[in-house]
Design a protein around this motif. Structure first.
Motif, PDB file in Angstrom:
ATOM      1  N   ASP A  10     -31.658  21.864  10.457  1.00 35.42           N
ATOM      2  CA  ASP A  10     -30.337  21.377  10.526  1.00 35.42           C
ATOM      3  C   ASP A  10     -30.579  19.906  10.014  1.00 35.42           C
ATOM      4  OD1 ASP A  10     -28.122  19.717  11.645  1.00 35.42           O
ATOM      5  OD2 ASP A  10     -27.669  21.591  12.598  1.00 35.42           O
ATOM      6  N   ARG A  11     -29.601  19.252   9.186  1.00 33.55           N
ATOM      7  CA  ARG A  11     -29.651  18.034   8.694  1.00 33.55           C
ATOM      8  C   ARG A  11     -29.594  16.895   9.547  1.00 33.55           C
ATOM      9  NH1 ARG A  11     -32.562  15.477   4.909  1.00 33.55           N
ATOM     10  NH2 ARG A  11     -31.836  13.383   4.613  1.00 33.55           N
ATOM     11  N   ARG A  12     -28.905  16.991  10.849  1.00 29.57           N
ATOM     12  CA  ARG A  12     -28.842  16.121  11.810  1.00 29.57           C
ATOM     13  C   ARG A  12     -30.198  16.068  12.569  1.00 29.57           C
ATOM     14  NH1 ARG A  12     -23.890  19.498  14.424  1.00 29.57           N
ATOM     15  NH2 ARG A  12     -25.477  21.150  13.664  1.00 29.57           N
ATOM     16  N   ASP A  15     -32.373  13.821  10.528  1.00 32.66           N
ATOM     17  CA  ASP A  15     -31.804  12.365  10.284  1.00 32.66           C
ATOM     18  C   ASP A  15     -32.244  11.729  11.679  1.00 32.66           C
ATOM     19  OD1 ASP A  15     -30.551  12.741   7.964  1.00 32.66           O
ATOM     20  OD2 ASP A  15     -28.623  12.947   8.777  1.00 32.66           O
ATOM     21  N   TRP A  52     -28.399  19.710  22.914  1.00 33.92           N
ATOM     22  CA  TRP A  52     -26.985  19.674  22.364  1.00 33.92           C
ATOM     23  C   TRP A  52     -25.905  19.819  23.405  1.00 33.92           C
ATOM     24  CZ3 TRP A  52     -26.484  19.690  16.937  1.00 33.92           C
ATOM     25  CH2 TRP A  52     -27.824  20.171  16.188  1.00 33.92           C
ATOM     26  N   GLU A  56     -22.855  18.739  18.926  1.00 33.09           N
ATOM     27  CA  GLU A  56     -23.605  17.340  18.883  1.00 33.09           C
ATOM     28  C   GLU A  56     -24.796  17.367  19.316  1.00 33.09           C
ATOM     29  OE1 GLU A  56     -21.645  12.857  20.019  1.00 33.09           O
ATOM     30  OE2 GLU A  56     -21.103  14.458  20.890  1.00 33.09           O
ATOM     31  N   LEU A  57     -25.622  16.746  18.198  1.00 36.80           N
ATOM     32  CA  LEU A  57     -27.209  16.744  18.974  1.00 36.80           C
ATOM     33  C   LEU A  57     -27.339  15.382  19.741  1.00 36.80           C
ATOM     34  CD1 LEU A  57     -30.134  17.305  18.281  1.00 36.80           C
ATOM     35  CD2 LEU A  57     -30.082  15.810  16.059  1.00 36.80           C
ATOM     36  N   ASP A  79     -30.798  10.346  20.846  1.00 43.55           N
ATOM     37  CA  ASP A  79     -29.801   9.826  19.736  1.00 43.55           C
ATOM     38  C   ASP A  79     -29.327   8.616  20.575  1.00 43.55           C
ATOM     39  OD1 ASP A  79     -26.663   9.747  18.781  1.00 43.55           O
ATOM     40  OD2 ASP A  79     -28.077  10.286  17.197  1.00 43.55           O
TER      41      ASP A  79
END
Length: 152
Positions: A10-12, A15, A52, A56-57, A79
């Motif tokens: 997953d890109r999130r 990131d 999660w 939303e991560l 995060d």
């Protein structure tokens, strides 16, 4: 909060890992960052979990097998939008439970010193981790710290 085993696709998640590495380099002297990059976290001896809230991560953490009796916590990061919500502690508790399930006798981690590291250090110490010797080929310095939790 849902904690899931993650494949890092997953890109999130990617990131958040990039932000973690950048933060470690910003807060650490040159040559003292031992955080794993994406390829290091994809190693067969590393398991990664993400937290999660719906889609939303919230955070990430990993467990690396050091030996059949020991594990190392890697890449713990919440995060920035979810700080002080218990995300890190939830992931840490999940990793501790998994280490116990695997039969590890000790869980260790390497981290830095200074203001940027104090919230995490407080969480680890409150969870029973104690400062100790270097492990796993790490080179001790005035900056890094080694914490251990005896599980047996």
């Amino acid at each position: 909060m849902d904690i899931r085993l993650d494949d890092l696709s997953d890109r999130r998640v990617q990131d958040l890992l990039a932000a973690h590495l950048a933060g470690m380099h910003e807060s650490s002297p040159p040559g003292t960052v031992y955080a794993l990059d994406l390829s290091g976290l994809k190693s067969s001896d590393v398991s990664v979990w993400t937290a999660w809230n719906g889609d939303e991560l919230m955070g990430i953490g990993a467990l690396k097998q050091v030996s059949p009796a020991a594990g190392e916590i890697k890449s713990m990061r919440t995060d920035s939008q979810h700080l002080r919500k218990g995300v890190g502690l939830s992931i840490l508790n999940h990793i501790i439970a998994e280490a116990q399930r695997r039969g590890y006798q000790r869980l260790s981690l390497e981290t830095g010193s200074g203001e940027a590291f104090e919230p995490a250090l407080n969480m680890y110490r409150t969870s029973g981790f104690k400062n100790g010797e270097a492990f796993g080929g790490y080179t001790p310095s005035r900056f890094n710290q080694f914490l251990h939790l005896e599980l047996s």
